[in-house]
Enzyme design. Structure first.
Site, PDB file in Angstrom:
ATOM      1  N   HIS A 196       4.788   0.086  -0.146  1.00  0.00           N
ATOM      2  CA  HIS A 196       5.582  -0.738   0.767  1.00  0.00           C
ATOM      3  C   HIS A 196       4.715  -1.835   1.354  1.00  0.00           C
ATOM      4  O   HIS A 196       3.479  -1.770   1.282  1.00  0.00           O
ATOM      5  CB  HIS A 196       6.207   0.141   1.867  1.00  0.00           C
ATOM      6  CG  HIS A 196       5.226   1.039   2.550  1.00  0.00           C
ATOM      7  ND1 HIS A 196       4.787   2.232   2.020  1.00  0.00           N
ATOM      8  CD2 HIS A 196       4.570   0.905   3.741  1.00  0.00           C
ATOM      9  CE1 HIS A 196       3.928   2.806   2.841  1.00  0.00           C
ATOM     10  NE2 HIS A 196       3.770   2.006   3.886  1.00  0.00           N
ATOM     11  N   HIS A 213       0.848  -1.195   0.000  1.00  0.00           N
ATOM     12  CA  HIS A 213       0.000   0.000   0.000  1.00  0.00           C
ATOM     13  C   HIS A 213       0.883   1.244   0.000  1.00  0.00           C
ATOM     14  O   HIS A 213       2.086   1.153   0.237  1.00  0.00           O
ATOM     15  CB  HIS A 213      -0.892   0.026   1.264  1.00  0.00           C
ATOM     16  CG  HIS A 213      -0.094   0.175   2.530  1.00  0.00           C
ATOM     17  ND1 HIS A 213       0.523  -0.893   3.153  1.00  0.00           N
ATOM     18  CD2 HIS A 213       0.237   1.264   3.282  1.00  0.00           C
ATOM     19  CE1 HIS A 213       1.181  -0.473   4.221  1.00  0.00           C
ATOM     20  NE2 HIS A 213       1.025   0.850   4.326  1.00  0.00           N
ATOM     21  N   ARG A 249       8.076  -8.879  15.479  1.00  0.00           N
ATOM     22  CA  ARG A 249       8.479  -7.562  14.990  1.00  0.00           C
ATOM     23  C   ARG A 249       7.437  -6.532  15.411  1.00  0.00           C
ATOM     24  O   ARG A 249       6.241  -6.843  15.417  1.00  0.00           O
ATOM     25  CB  ARG A 249       8.607  -7.617  13.464  1.00  0.00           C
ATOM     26  CG  ARG A 249       8.915  -6.299  12.828  1.00  0.00           C
ATOM     27  CD  ARG A 249       9.337  -6.456  11.364  1.00  0.00           C
ATOM     28  NE  ARG A 249       9.714  -5.147  10.886  1.00  0.00           N
ATOM     29  CZ  ARG A 249       8.876  -4.276  10.319  1.00  0.00           C
ATOM     30  NH1 ARG A 249       7.624  -4.603  10.122  1.00  0.00           N
ATOM     31  NH2 ARG A 249       9.307  -3.086   9.956  1.00  0.00           N
ATOM     32  N   ASP A 251       0.878   5.181   1.921  1.00  0.00           N
ATOM     33  CA  ASP A 251       0.197   5.845   3.032  1.00  0.00           C
ATOM     34  C   ASP A 251      -0.539   7.067   2.487  1.00  0.00           C
ATOM     35  O   ASP A 251      -0.138   7.644   1.479  1.00  0.00           O
ATOM     36  CB  ASP A 251       1.219   6.268   4.100  1.00  0.00           C
ATOM     37  CG  ASP A 251       1.900   5.056   4.737  1.00  0.00           C
ATOM     38  OD1 ASP A 251       1.354   3.942   4.657  1.00  0.00           O
ATOM     39  OD2 ASP A 251       2.992   5.233   5.311  1.00  0.00           O
TER      40      ASP A 251
HETATM   41  C1  LIG Z   1      -5.386   8.014   8.912  1.00  0.00           C
HETATM   42  C2  LIG Z   1      -5.206   6.751   8.631  1.00  0.00           C
HETATM   43  C3  LIG Z   1      -4.053   6.233   7.851  1.00  0.00           C
HETATM   44  C4  LIG Z   1      -4.355   4.758   7.791  1.00  0.00           C
HETATM   45  C5  LIG Z   1      -5.823   4.706   7.837  1.00  0.00           C
HETATM   46  C6  LIG Z   1      -6.129   5.646   8.970  1.00  0.00           C
HETATM   47  O1  LIG Z   1      -7.456   6.027   8.979  1.00  0.00           O
HETATM   48  C7  LIG Z   1      -5.768   4.995  10.293  1.00  0.00           C
HETATM   49  C8  LIG Z   1      -4.699   3.965  10.200  1.00  0.00           C
HETATM   50  C9  LIG Z   1      -3.764   4.068   9.027  1.00  0.00           C
HETATM   51  C10 LIG Z   1      -3.344   2.701   8.502  1.00  0.00           C
HETATM   52  C11 LIG Z   1      -2.258   2.000   9.327  1.00  0.00           C
HETATM   53  C12 LIG Z   1      -1.885   0.663   8.665  1.00  0.00           C
HETATM   54  C13 LIG Z   1      -1.687   0.778   7.164  1.00  0.00           C
HETATM   55  C14 LIG Z   1      -2.825   1.608   6.551  1.00  0.00           C
HETATM   56  C15 LIG Z   1      -2.740   1.605   5.039  1.00  0.00           C
HETATM   57  C16 LIG Z   1      -4.120   1.105   7.157  1.00  0.00           C
HETATM   58  O2  LIG Z   1      -4.810   0.213   6.765  1.00  0.00           O
HETATM   59  O3  LIG Z   1      -4.428   1.818   8.305  1.00  0.00           O
HETATM   60  C17 LIG Z   1      -2.824   2.996   7.123  1.00  0.00           C
HETATM   61  C18 LIG Z   1      -3.842   3.987   6.582  1.00  0.00           C
HETATM   62  C19 LIG Z   1      -3.406   4.847   5.435  1.00  0.00           C
HETATM   63  O4  LIG Z   1      -2.302   5.355   5.372  1.00  0.00           O
HETATM   64  O5  LIG Z   1      -4.249   5.009   4.573  1.00  0.00           O
HETATM   65  O1  LIG Z   2       5.531  -2.395   9.784  1.00  0.00           O
HETATM   66  C1  LIG Z   2       6.025  -1.749   8.883  1.00  0.00           C
HETATM   67  O2  LIG Z   2       7.224  -1.710   8.685  1.00  0.00           O
HETATM   68  C2  LIG Z   2       5.123  -0.993   7.933  1.00  0.00           C
HETATM   69  C3  LIG Z   2       3.939  -0.350   8.603  1.00  0.00           C
HETATM   70  C4  LIG Z   2       3.140   0.477   7.643  1.00  0.00           C
HETATM   71  O3  LIG Z   2       3.397   0.494   6.479  1.00  0.00           O
HETATM   72  C5  LIG Z   2       2.005   1.272   8.132  1.00  0.00           C
HETATM   73  O4  LIG Z   2       1.669   1.213   9.330  1.00  0.00           O
HETATM   74  O5  LIG Z   2       1.418   1.987   7.297  1.00  0.00           O
HETATM   75 FE   LIG Z   3       2.335   2.149   5.472  1.00  0.00          FE
END
Ligand SMILES: C=C1C[C@]23C[C@@]1(O)CC[C@H]2[C@@]12CCC[C@@](C)(C(=O)O1)[C@H]2[C@@H]3C(=O)O
Ligand SMILES: O=C(O)CCC(=O)C(=O)O
Ligand SMILES: [Fe+2]
Length: 374
Positions: A291, A234, A301, A236
């Site tokens: 990533h 994905h 981890r 961010d």
């Molecule tokens: C603000 C945010 C970024 C995120 C989605 C969220 O609403 C809360 C958690 C964030 C996270 C963390 C894990 C990876 C990710 C892709 C997910 O599923 O939740 C990221 C989200 C993001 O960057 O879109």
């Molecule tokens: O665990 C990791 O190294 C990646 C975590 C991550 O990509 C995320 O929280 O968006």
């Molecule tokens: Fe991420």
């Protein structure tokens, strides 16, 4: 007079609840990989099982105290969208406290963690990664999301000791916010952008009303790591993400759309990643990097992601100075909450779905490679 209400970050999923229940999330007790975790990598990405994972490339490591750090940051963000940083000014003792508190949280028994479970339409609390719905198989990880004060959830987890954990989280947020501001201005400076060019960053460019999300990730020891995935590929959605990883490898970044490069843990270093909003702001010059996180058989981890973004009302669009005849306007104006809502529907296709025109220059738009074929 009509008043428009700006949705809060914590309300974004009210219209898109996560329909996978959290209550069976107990990976520690599993001796064999259940079929539901036998990962299928999306066609758009290279295999994660590939033994030829790139060994020749490595993500740039930048010493922030060096005079040429801004230049190195600019180069790293243009070509990789990610780098590791040392001498960043965040006390190592704070990183250690945050790591140990994260371990304490995930080491709690499963029913106890579920006291702070995220609701299906909520953002904060304990649960599966939000992106789980976009993959046919489950990921080998658990997470805890914090927006603003974690007090309510921490009181449920630690009725007597919550305040010390709230204090660590607060201090961590303060340090991360200040590092993000520093890195963003250095990175934008390398593109010729000054504080006056970014009107939503507040008068003195201190991002006073910015927003942030902290995501604690835990990847338990896995009985069959070659068949499981910790966190699927994905990008961010943030402007910038600062990630702390413990001394266990797992984070991989996509390089030139065709190979995964491991981000080797370096003691005391932080990983800085461009998010989709910075990609939009820089009109594609700094690409958000795809990533994923793989798991392993011997070591647990953990990672701690700090997602830095603008205030709910800030309108993010490509900076005027970065729109030129050779690099036409690539994206429309978005707010973080609008973009997150879109991402909850379109996931890895969100950035390309809003793109106005194809990039003309050689700037690497990594999201071209990231598109999930639907
Ligand atoms: C603000 C945010 C970024 C995120 C989605 C969220 O609403 C809360 C958690 C964030 C996270 C963390 C894990 C990876 C990710 C892709 C997910 O599923 O939740 C990221 C989200 C993001 O960057 O879109
Ligand atoms: O665990 C990791 O190294 C990646 C975590 C991550 O990509 C995320 O929280 O968006
Ligand atoms: Fe991420």
């Amino acid at each position: 007079m009509t008043t428009t209400t700006i949705p809060k970050l914590t309300d974004i999923y009210k219209t898109h609840p996560l329909d996978i229940p959290t209550n069976k999330l107990n990976l520690d007790s599993l001796q064999q990989l259940p079929d539901t975790y036998d990962w299928i990598q999306p066609d758009a990405f290279p295999s994660f099982r590939d033994p030829n994972i790139s060994l020749s490339d490595s993500v740039p490591l930048i010493d922030l105290s060096l005079p040429n750090a801004p230049h190195l940051i600019g180069n790293a963000l243009k070509t990789w969208g990610v780098f590791q940083v040392i001498n960043h000014g965040v006390p190592i003792s704070l990183l250690n406290s945050m790591e140990s508190f994260t371990n304490t949280l995930f080491d709690l028994p499963s029913p106890h963690k579920l006291k702070a479970a995220r609701t299906p339409d909520g953002v904060t609390g304990y649960g599966l990664p939000r992106i789980s719905t976009f993959f046919p198989k489950r990921m080998w990880s658990e997470g805890f999301t914090i927006v603003g004060s974690p007090l309510e959830h921490f009181q449920k987890l630690w009725p007597n000791e919550y305040s010390k954990y709230c204090d660590i989280t607060e201090e961590y947020s303060r340090e991360m916010k200040s590092l993000c501001g520093r890195v963003i201005w250095l990175a934008l400076g390398e593109l010729g952008i000054t504080r006056e060019d970014v009107n939503w960053a507040e008068a003195n460019g201190d991002f006073k009303t910015s927003n942030a999300v902290i995501q604690l990730n835990s990847y338990p020891v896995c009985p069959d790591p070659d068949r499981a995935m910790g966190l699927g590929a994905h990008t961010d959605t943030s402007l910038l993400t600062i990630l702390y990883q413990n001394n266990t490898r797992g984070l991989q970044v996509l390089r030139e759309g065709n190979r995964w490069v491991m981000v080797e843990p370096v003691t005391g270093a932080l990983v800085v990643q461009v998010g989709d909003l910075l990609h939009i702001l820089t009109n594609g010059l700094y690409p958000s990097s795809a990533h994923q996180a793989v798991v392993n058989q011997n070591r647990k981890r953990i990672s701690i992601a700090y997602f830095f973004g603008p205030s709910e009302s800030a309108e993010i669009s490509p900076l005027n100075k970065l729109v030129t005849p050779t690099q036409p306007l690539l994206y429309p104006t978005v707010t973080w909450t609008e973009y997150l809502r879109k991402k909850a529907q379109l996931f890895n296709n969100t950035l390309s779905s809003i793109r106005l025109s194809a990039p003309l220059t050689g700037a690497l738009d990594i999201n071209d490679h990231n598109q999930v074929k639907v």
